[in-house]
Scaffold this active site. Structure first.
Site, PDB file in Angstrom:
ATOM      1  N   ARG A  37       0.836  -1.208   0.000  1.00  0.00           N
ATOM      2  CA  ARG A  37       0.000   0.000   0.000  1.00  0.00           C
ATOM      3  C   ARG A  37       0.868   1.254   0.000  1.00  0.00           C
ATOM      4  O   ARG A  37       0.563   2.242  -0.653  1.00  0.00           O
ATOM      5  CB  ARG A  37      -0.945  -0.038   1.204  1.00  0.00           C
ATOM      6  CG  ARG A  37      -2.048   0.992   1.133  1.00  0.00           C
ATOM      7  CD  ARG A  37      -3.118   0.732   2.173  1.00  0.00           C
ATOM      8  NE  ARG A  37      -2.606   0.880   3.529  1.00  0.00           N
ATOM      9  CZ  ARG A  37      -3.314   0.606   4.623  1.00  0.00           C
ATOM     10  NH1 ARG A  37      -4.558   0.161   4.520  1.00  0.00           N
ATOM     11  NH2 ARG A  37      -2.800   0.771   5.813  1.00  0.00           N
TER      12      ARG A  37
ATOM     13  N   LYS B 259      -2.687   6.471   1.430  1.00  0.00           N
ATOM     14  CA  LYS B 259      -2.534   6.905   2.818  1.00  0.00           C
ATOM     15  C   LYS B 259      -1.563   8.081   2.851  1.00  0.00           C
ATOM     16  O   LYS B 259      -0.364   7.914   3.048  1.00  0.00           O
ATOM     17  CB  LYS B 259      -2.039   5.727   3.669  1.00  0.00           C
ATOM     18  CG  LYS B 259      -2.723   5.681   5.026  1.00  0.00           C
ATOM     19  CD  LYS B 259      -2.526   4.368   5.724  1.00  0.00           C
ATOM     20  CE  LYS B 259      -2.962   4.469   7.160  1.00  0.00           C
ATOM     21  NZ  LYS B 259      -4.416   4.533   7.349  1.00  0.00           N
TER      22      LYS B 259
ATOM     23  N   GLU C  89     -16.539   6.099   3.513  1.00  0.00           N
ATOM     24  CA  GLU C  89     -15.941   5.631   4.769  1.00  0.00           C
ATOM     25  C   GLU C  89     -15.942   6.761   5.784  1.00  0.00           C
ATOM     26  O   GLU C  89     -16.542   7.806   5.548  1.00  0.00           O
ATOM     27  CB  GLU C  89     -14.532   5.080   4.518  1.00  0.00           C
ATOM     28  CG  GLU C  89     -13.536   6.089   3.964  1.00  0.00           C
ATOM     29  CD  GLU C  89     -12.105   5.530   3.921  1.00  0.00           C
ATOM     30  OE1 GLU C  89     -11.677   4.887   4.888  1.00  0.00           O
ATOM     31  OE2 GLU C  89     -11.429   5.763   2.906  1.00  0.00           O
TER      32      GLU C  89
HETATM   33  C1  LIG Z   1      -5.517   3.711   7.603  1.00  0.00           C
HETATM   34  C2  LIG Z   1      -6.919   3.961   7.150  1.00  0.00           C
HETATM   35  C3  LIG Z   1      -7.934   2.992   7.278  1.00  0.00           C
HETATM   36  C4  LIG Z   1      -7.715   1.668   7.966  1.00  0.00           C
HETATM   37  O1  LIG Z   1      -6.796   0.852   7.320  1.00  0.00           O
HETATM   38  P1  LIG Z   1      -6.114  -0.372   8.086  1.00  0.00           P
HETATM   39  O2  LIG Z   1      -5.128  -0.888   7.104  1.00  0.00           O
HETATM   40  O3  LIG Z   1      -7.185  -1.358   8.375  1.00  0.00           O
HETATM   41  O4  LIG Z   1      -5.519   0.173   9.329  1.00  0.00           O
HETATM   42  C5  LIG Z   1      -9.180   3.292   6.771  1.00  0.00           C
HETATM   43  N1  LIG Z   1      -9.453   4.484   6.200  1.00  0.00           N
HETATM   44  C6  LIG Z   1      -8.513   5.447   6.076  1.00  0.00           C
HETATM   45  C7  LIG Z   1      -8.882   6.731   5.443  1.00  0.00           C
HETATM   46  C8  LIG Z   1      -7.220   5.211   6.545  1.00  0.00           C
HETATM   47  O5  LIG Z   1      -6.297   6.169   6.426  1.00  0.00           O
END
Ligand SMILES: *Cc1c(COP(=O)(O)O)cnc(C)c1O
Length: 341
Positions: free
Chosen positions: A82, A184, A220
Protein backbone atom coordinates in the site's frame (compact mmCIF):
# COMPACT_ATOMS: atom_id res chain seq x y z
CA UNK A 1 14.53 -9.24 27.91
CA UNK A 2 12.92 -7.16 30.59
CA UNK A 3 9.72 -5.28 29.73
CA UNK A 4 9.49 -1.56 30.47
CA UNK A 5 7.56 -0.78 33.59
CA UNK A 6 4.49 0.76 31.96
CA UNK A 7 0.88 0.61 33.14
CA UNK A 8 -0.15 -1.20 29.94
CA UNK A 9 -3.90 -1.08 30.56
CA UNK A 10 -3.88 2.70 31.01
CA UNK A 11 -1.37 4.09 28.51
CA UNK A 12 -4.07 5.32 26.09
CA UNK A 13 -3.39 6.27 22.48
CA UNK A 14 -0.61 8.85 22.51
CA UNK A 15 3.04 9.09 21.56
CA UNK A 16 5.43 7.46 23.99
CA UNK A 17 9.04 7.66 22.86
CA UNK A 18 10.72 4.27 22.53
CA UNK A 19 14.43 3.37 22.32
CA UNK A 20 15.10 3.00 18.60
CA UNK A 21 13.67 4.00 15.24
CA UNK A 22 14.64 3.16 11.66
CA UNK A 23 15.82 5.84 9.22
CA UNK A 24 16.78 5.67 5.57
CA UNK A 25 17.51 8.61 3.27
CA UNK A 26 16.97 8.91 -0.48
CA UNK A 27 19.39 11.08 -2.45
CA UNK A 28 20.76 11.13 -6.02
CA UNK A 29 18.18 8.54 -7.05
CA UNK A 30 18.96 5.89 -4.43
CA UNK A 31 18.09 4.84 -0.87
CA UNK A 32 20.99 4.47 1.57
CA UNK A 33 21.36 1.25 3.56
CA UNK A 34 19.26 2.53 6.52
CA UNK A 35 20.05 2.47 10.24
CA UNK A 36 18.44 2.15 13.63
CA UNK A 37 19.02 5.29 15.67
CA UNK A 38 18.31 6.58 19.15
CA UNK A 39 17.71 10.10 17.81
CA UNK A 40 13.97 10.78 17.80
CA UNK A 41 14.33 14.24 16.26
CA UNK A 42 14.02 15.01 12.54
CA UNK A 43 16.13 17.90 11.25
CA UNK A 44 15.21 19.22 7.81
CA UNK A 45 15.36 22.44 5.79
CA UNK A 46 12.83 25.15 6.60
CA UNK A 47 11.86 24.85 2.95
CA UNK A 48 11.50 21.03 2.88
CA UNK A 49 8.90 19.77 0.39
CA UNK A 50 6.88 18.18 3.16
CA UNK A 51 6.59 21.47 5.05
CA UNK A 52 5.58 23.54 2.01
CA UNK A 53 3.45 21.21 -0.11
CA UNK A 54 2.63 18.30 2.22
CA UNK A 55 4.49 15.63 0.28
CA UNK A 56 4.20 12.89 2.87
CA UNK A 57 2.68 9.42 3.16
CA UNK A 58 2.39 6.95 6.03
CA UNK A 59 1.30 3.53 7.23
CA UNK A 60 -0.11 2.24 10.49
CA UNK A 61 0.24 -1.27 11.90
CA UNK A 62 0.82 -3.14 15.14
CA UNK A 63 3.01 -5.71 16.82
CA UNK A 64 1.48 -8.04 19.42
CA UNK A 65 2.52 -10.67 21.90
CA UNK A 66 0.69 -13.91 21.13
CA UNK A 67 -0.75 -16.29 23.70
CA UNK A 68 2.36 -18.51 23.41
CA UNK A 69 4.72 -15.54 23.88
CA UNK A 70 5.81 -14.85 20.31
CA UNK A 71 6.03 -11.26 19.05
CA UNK A 72 4.32 -10.87 15.69
CA UNK A 73 3.22 -8.25 13.19
CA UNK A 74 0.10 -8.64 11.11
CA UNK A 75 0.35 -8.76 7.29
CA UNK A 76 3.18 -6.19 6.95
CA UNK A 77 3.50 -7.14 3.28
CA UNK A 78 0.16 -5.44 2.63
CA UNK A 79 1.33 -2.23 4.33
CA UNK A 80 4.47 -2.36 2.17
CA UNK A 81 2.41 -2.75 -1.00
CA UNK A 82 0.00 0.00 0.00
CA UNK A 83 2.88 2.36 0.75
CA UNK A 84 4.24 1.66 -2.73
CA UNK A 85 0.87 2.68 -4.21
CA UNK A 86 0.84 5.83 -2.06
CA UNK A 87 4.40 6.74 -3.10
CA UNK A 88 3.65 6.39 -6.80
CA UNK A 89 0.54 8.58 -6.59
CA UNK A 90 2.53 11.24 -4.70
CA UNK A 91 5.51 11.19 -7.11
CA UNK A 92 7.74 9.85 -4.34
CA UNK A 93 10.36 7.11 -4.69
CA UNK A 94 9.23 3.62 -3.68
CA UNK A 95 10.88 2.19 -0.57
CA UNK A 96 11.31 -1.44 -1.71
CA UNK A 97 8.65 -3.71 -0.21
CA UNK A 98 11.10 -6.28 1.23
CA UNK A 99 13.08 -3.45 2.82
CA UNK A 100 9.87 -1.99 4.27
CA UNK A 101 9.06 -5.28 6.00
CA UNK A 102 12.67 -5.61 7.16
CA UNK A 103 12.63 -2.04 8.58
CA UNK A 104 9.44 -2.81 10.50
CA UNK A 105 10.87 -6.07 11.85
CA UNK A 106 14.12 -4.32 12.89
CA UNK A 107 12.18 -1.55 14.65
CA UNK A 108 10.07 -4.02 16.62
CA UNK A 109 13.09 -6.17 17.48
CA UNK A 110 14.94 -3.08 18.78
CA UNK A 111 11.97 -2.10 20.97
CA UNK A 112 10.91 -5.51 22.30
CA UNK A 113 10.80 -4.12 25.81
CA UNK A 114 7.88 -1.96 24.70
CA UNK A 115 5.80 -4.75 23.15
CA UNK A 116 2.96 -5.10 25.65
CA UNK A 117 2.47 -8.55 27.22
CA UNK A 118 -0.27 -10.90 26.04
CA UNK A 119 -3.58 -10.28 27.75
CA UNK A 120 -2.88 -6.62 28.57
CA UNK A 121 -5.00 -5.47 25.63
CA UNK A 122 -2.20 -3.05 24.73
CA UNK A 123 -0.12 -3.31 21.53
CA UNK A 124 2.95 -1.74 19.95
CA UNK A 125 1.79 0.68 17.26
CA UNK A 126 4.15 1.10 14.31
CA UNK A 127 4.30 4.15 12.13
CA UNK A 128 6.27 3.87 8.86
CA UNK A 129 6.29 7.15 6.93
CA UNK A 130 8.13 9.07 4.24
CA UNK A 131 8.45 12.72 3.36
CA UNK A 132 10.16 15.11 0.93
CA UNK A 133 13.13 16.50 2.84
CA UNK A 134 15.06 18.88 0.55
CA UNK A 135 14.13 22.53 -0.19
CA UNK A 136 11.25 22.90 -2.66
CA UNK A 137 9.83 26.34 -3.42
CA UNK A 138 8.59 26.04 -7.01
CA UNK A 139 5.85 23.38 -6.93
CA UNK A 140 7.41 20.06 -7.88
CA UNK A 141 8.30 16.75 -6.25
CA UNK A 142 11.24 16.80 -3.84
CA UNK A 143 14.45 15.12 -4.97
CA UNK A 144 15.45 13.90 -1.50
CA UNK A 145 13.31 11.89 0.93
CA UNK A 146 13.45 10.32 4.35
CA UNK A 147 11.75 7.03 5.25
CA UNK A 148 11.30 6.34 8.96
CA UNK A 149 9.62 3.78 11.20
CA UNK A 150 8.96 4.47 14.86
CA UNK A 151 7.13 2.43 17.47
CA UNK A 152 4.93 3.60 20.32
CA UNK A 153 2.98 1.44 22.77
CA UNK A 154 -0.79 2.03 22.78
CA UNK A 155 -3.39 0.95 25.30
CA UNK A 156 -6.48 -1.21 24.80
CA UNK A 157 -8.94 0.43 22.41
CA UNK A 158 -12.11 -0.69 24.19
CA UNK A 159 -11.05 0.35 27.64
CA UNK A 160 -14.00 0.09 30.00
CA UNK A 161 -15.95 -2.00 27.49
CA UNK A 162 -17.37 -1.66 24.01
CA UNK A 163 -19.48 1.40 23.38
CA UNK A 164 -21.23 1.61 20.00
CA UNK A 165 -20.58 4.88 18.17
CA UNK A 166 -22.96 7.56 17.02
CA UNK A 167 -21.93 8.93 13.64
CA UNK A 168 -23.26 11.66 11.39
CA UNK A 169 -23.55 11.94 7.64
CA UNK A 170 -21.10 14.70 6.76
CA UNK A 171 -21.68 17.58 4.38
CA UNK A 172 -17.92 17.73 3.84
CA UNK A 173 -16.21 15.53 1.26
CA UNK A 174 -13.26 13.35 2.23
CA UNK A 175 -12.10 12.38 -1.24
CA UNK A 176 -12.80 13.36 -4.83
CA UNK A 177 -13.32 10.85 -7.63
CA UNK A 178 -9.84 10.36 -9.15
CA UNK A 179 -8.31 12.19 -6.18
CA UNK A 180 -6.17 10.77 -3.36
CA UNK A 181 -8.75 9.04 -1.13
CA UNK A 182 -7.33 5.59 -1.96
CA UNK A 183 -3.81 6.35 -0.70
CA UNK A 184 -2.53 6.91 2.82
CA UNK A 185 -1.33 10.50 2.59
CA UNK A 186 -1.21 13.05 5.39
CA UNK A 187 -3.07 15.52 3.19
CA UNK A 188 -6.27 13.44 3.46
CA UNK A 189 -6.13 13.88 7.22
CA UNK A 190 -5.17 17.57 7.25
CA UNK A 191 -8.30 18.47 5.30
CA UNK A 192 -10.51 16.21 7.43
CA UNK A 193 -9.64 17.90 10.74
CA UNK A 194 -12.24 20.64 10.40
CA UNK A 195 -14.91 18.05 9.60
CA UNK A 196 -14.08 15.83 12.58
CA UNK A 197 -13.78 18.74 15.03
CA UNK A 198 -17.18 19.98 13.80
CA UNK A 199 -18.68 16.50 14.23
CA UNK A 200 -17.29 16.24 17.77
CA UNK A 201 -18.65 19.70 18.61
CA UNK A 202 -22.06 18.49 17.48
CA UNK A 203 -21.84 15.43 19.73
CA UNK A 204 -20.90 12.78 17.14
CA UNK A 205 -18.05 10.29 17.34
CA UNK A 206 -17.28 10.12 13.63
CA UNK A 207 -18.30 11.31 10.17
CA UNK A 208 -19.83 9.12 7.49
CA UNK A 209 -18.54 10.53 4.22
CA UNK A 210 -20.56 10.05 1.05
CA UNK A 211 -19.22 9.90 -2.50
CA UNK A 212 -18.41 13.47 -3.50
CA UNK A 213 -19.93 13.24 -6.99
CA UNK A 214 -23.50 12.17 -6.16
CA UNK A 215 -23.74 12.34 -2.35
CA UNK A 216 -25.82 9.15 -2.40
CA UNK A 217 -23.28 6.38 -1.67
CA UNK A 218 -21.48 5.49 1.55
CA UNK A 219 -17.69 5.78 1.38
CA UNK A 220 -15.94 5.63 4.77
CA UNK A 221 -15.14 7.65 7.89
CA UNK A 222 -12.00 9.78 8.30
CA UNK A 223 -9.88 6.77 9.20
CA UNK A 224 -11.87 3.54 8.99
CA UNK A 225 -13.81 1.53 6.40
CA UNK A 226 -17.43 0.44 6.86
CA UNK A 227 -18.69 -3.11 7.22
CA UNK A 228 -22.43 -3.73 7.25
CA UNK A 229 -24.30 -6.92 8.08
CA UNK A 230 -27.67 -7.58 6.41
CA UNK A 231 -30.61 -9.06 8.29
CA UNK A 232 -29.79 -12.43 6.66
CA UNK A 233 -26.15 -12.27 7.83
CA UNK A 234 -24.45 -11.22 4.64
CA UNK A 235 -21.36 -9.05 5.20
CA UNK A 236 -21.33 -6.03 2.90
CA UNK A 237 -18.62 -3.39 2.41
CA UNK A 238 -18.79 -0.33 0.15
CA UNK A 239 -16.88 -0.39 -3.13
CA UNK A 240 -15.41 2.83 -4.48
CA UNK A 241 -12.18 4.03 -6.05
CA UNK A 242 -11.84 6.75 -3.42
CA UNK A 243 -11.92 4.53 -0.30
CA UNK A 244 -8.61 3.71 1.42
CA UNK A 245 -8.20 -0.08 1.11
CA UNK A 246 -8.13 -1.04 4.79
CA UNK A 247 -6.07 -4.14 5.56
CA UNK A 248 -8.31 -4.85 8.54
CA UNK A 249 -11.43 -4.66 6.36
CA UNK A 250 -9.91 -6.95 3.72
CA UNK A 251 -8.87 -9.40 6.45
CA UNK A 252 -12.34 -9.32 8.04
CA UNK A 253 -14.01 -10.03 4.68
CA UNK A 254 -11.69 -13.04 4.27
CA UNK A 255 -12.45 -14.22 7.80
CA UNK A 256 -16.21 -13.79 7.21
CA UNK A 257 -16.08 -16.00 4.14
CA UNK A 258 -13.38 -18.55 4.95
CA UNK A 259 -13.66 -18.93 8.73
CA UNK A 260 -17.31 -18.11 9.41
CA UNK A 261 -18.84 -19.33 6.13
CA UNK A 262 -20.74 -16.09 5.59
CA UNK A 263 -21.66 -14.58 2.27
CA UNK A 264 -19.61 -11.44 1.54
CA UNK A 265 -20.16 -8.64 -0.91
CA UNK A 266 -18.10 -5.60 -1.94
CA UNK A 267 -20.47 -3.31 -3.81
CA UNK A 268 -21.84 0.20 -3.93
CA UNK A 269 -23.86 0.89 -0.79
CA UNK A 270 -26.48 3.63 -0.96
CA UNK A 271 -27.20 5.83 2.03
CA UNK A 272 -30.88 5.03 1.41
CA UNK A 273 -30.39 1.34 2.23
CA UNK A 274 -28.41 1.85 5.45
CA UNK A 275 -31.58 1.66 7.57
CA UNK A 276 -32.12 -1.91 6.28
CA UNK A 277 -28.89 -3.27 7.79
CA UNK A 278 -28.77 -5.20 11.06
CA UNK A 279 -25.22 -4.22 12.10
CA UNK A 280 -22.61 -1.67 11.18
CA UNK A 281 -18.96 -1.42 12.15
CA UNK A 282 -15.87 0.68 11.42
CA UNK A 283 -12.70 -1.23 10.63
CA UNK A 284 -9.10 -0.21 10.99
CA UNK A 285 -5.89 -1.22 12.72
CA UNK A 286 -6.64 0.80 15.88
CA UNK A 287 -9.88 -0.91 16.95
CA UNK A 288 -10.18 -3.84 14.48
CA UNK A 289 -13.97 -3.17 14.53
CA UNK A 290 -15.85 -0.47 16.40
CA UNK A 291 -19.59 -1.06 16.33
CA UNK A 292 -21.86 1.75 15.16
CA UNK A 293 -25.16 2.05 17.05
CA UNK A 294 -26.69 5.08 15.44
CA UNK A 295 -26.31 7.05 12.22
CA UNK A 296 -27.73 10.57 12.04
CA UNK A 297 -28.53 11.95 8.59
CA UNK A 298 -29.38 15.64 8.98
CA UNK A 299 -31.65 15.11 11.95
CA UNK A 300 -33.01 11.74 10.77
CA UNK A 301 -31.86 9.10 13.26
CA UNK A 302 -31.15 5.58 12.10
CA UNK A 303 -30.75 3.09 14.96
CA UNK A 304 -29.00 -0.14 14.09
CA UNK A 305 -30.92 -3.15 15.52
CA UNK A 306 -27.70 -4.26 17.26
CA UNK A 307 -28.30 -1.43 19.74
CA UNK A 308 -26.28 1.04 21.76
CA UNK A 309 -24.76 -1.27 24.37
CA UNK A 310 -22.76 -3.97 22.56
CA UNK A 311 -21.44 -5.31 19.27
CA UNK A 312 -23.97 -7.09 17.09
CA UNK A 313 -23.57 -10.91 16.97
CA UNK A 314 -21.87 -11.08 13.56
CA UNK A 315 -19.60 -8.11 14.31
CA UNK A 316 -18.62 -9.82 17.57
CA UNK A 317 -17.80 -13.10 15.80
CA UNK A 318 -15.72 -11.25 13.22
CA UNK A 319 -13.92 -9.31 15.94
CA UNK A 320 -13.24 -12.41 18.06
CA UNK A 321 -12.01 -14.42 15.09
CA UNK A 322 -9.64 -11.79 13.69
CA UNK A 323 -8.22 -10.82 17.09
CA UNK A 324 -7.93 -14.56 17.86
CA UNK A 325 -5.83 -14.96 14.70
CA UNK A 326 -3.69 -11.92 15.59
CA UNK A 327 -3.10 -13.19 19.13
CA UNK A 328 -2.21 -16.69 17.98
CA UNK A 329 -5.28 -18.39 19.50
CA UNK A 330 -6.75 -19.29 16.13
CA UNK A 331 -4.64 -20.60 13.27
CA UNK A 332 -3.73 -17.79 10.88
CA UNK A 333 -3.87 -18.08 7.10
CA UNK A 334 -0.39 -18.62 5.68
CA UNK A 335 1.76 -15.47 5.76
CA UNK A 336 -0.56 -13.36 7.92
CA UNK A 337 1.70 -13.34 11.00
CA UNK A 338 5.35 -12.37 10.72
CA UNK A 339 7.30 -13.40 13.78
CA UNK A 340 10.00 -11.12 15.25
CA UNK A 341 13.03 -12.99 16.55
C1 LIG B 1 -5.52 3.71 7.60
C2 LIG B 1 -6.92 3.96 7.15
C3 LIG B 1 -7.93 2.99 7.28
C4 LIG B 1 -7.71 1.67 7.97
O1 LIG B 1 -6.80 0.85 7.32
P1 LIG B 1 -6.11 -0.37 8.09
O2 LIG B 1 -5.13 -0.89 7.10
O3 LIG B 1 -7.18 -1.36 8.38
O4 LIG B 1 -5.52 0.17 9.33
C5 LIG B 1 -9.18 3.29 6.77
N1 LIG B 1 -9.45 4.48 6.20
C6 LIG B 1 -8.51 5.45 6.08
C7 LIG B 1 -8.88 6.73 5.44
C8 LIG B 1 -7.22 5.21 6.54
O5 LIG B 1 -6.30 6.17 6.43
Amino acid sequence: MEKKNLDWANIGFGYIETDKRYVSNYKDGAWDEGVLTEDSMVTISECAGVLQYAQTIFEGMKAYTTEDGRIVTFRPDLNAARMEDSAKRMEMPVFPQERFVDAVVQTVAANKAYVPPFGSGATLYLRPYMFGSNPVIGVKPASEYQFRVFATPVGPYFKGGVKPLTICVSDFDRAAPNGTGHIKAGLNYAMSLHAIVSAHNNGFDENMYLDAATKTKVEETGGANFLFVTKDNKVVTPKSGSILPSITRRSLMYVAKEYLGLEVEEREVYLEEVSDFAECGLCGTAAVISPVGKIVDHGKEIYLPSGMSDMGPVTKKLFDTLTGIQMGKIEAPKGWLVEIQ
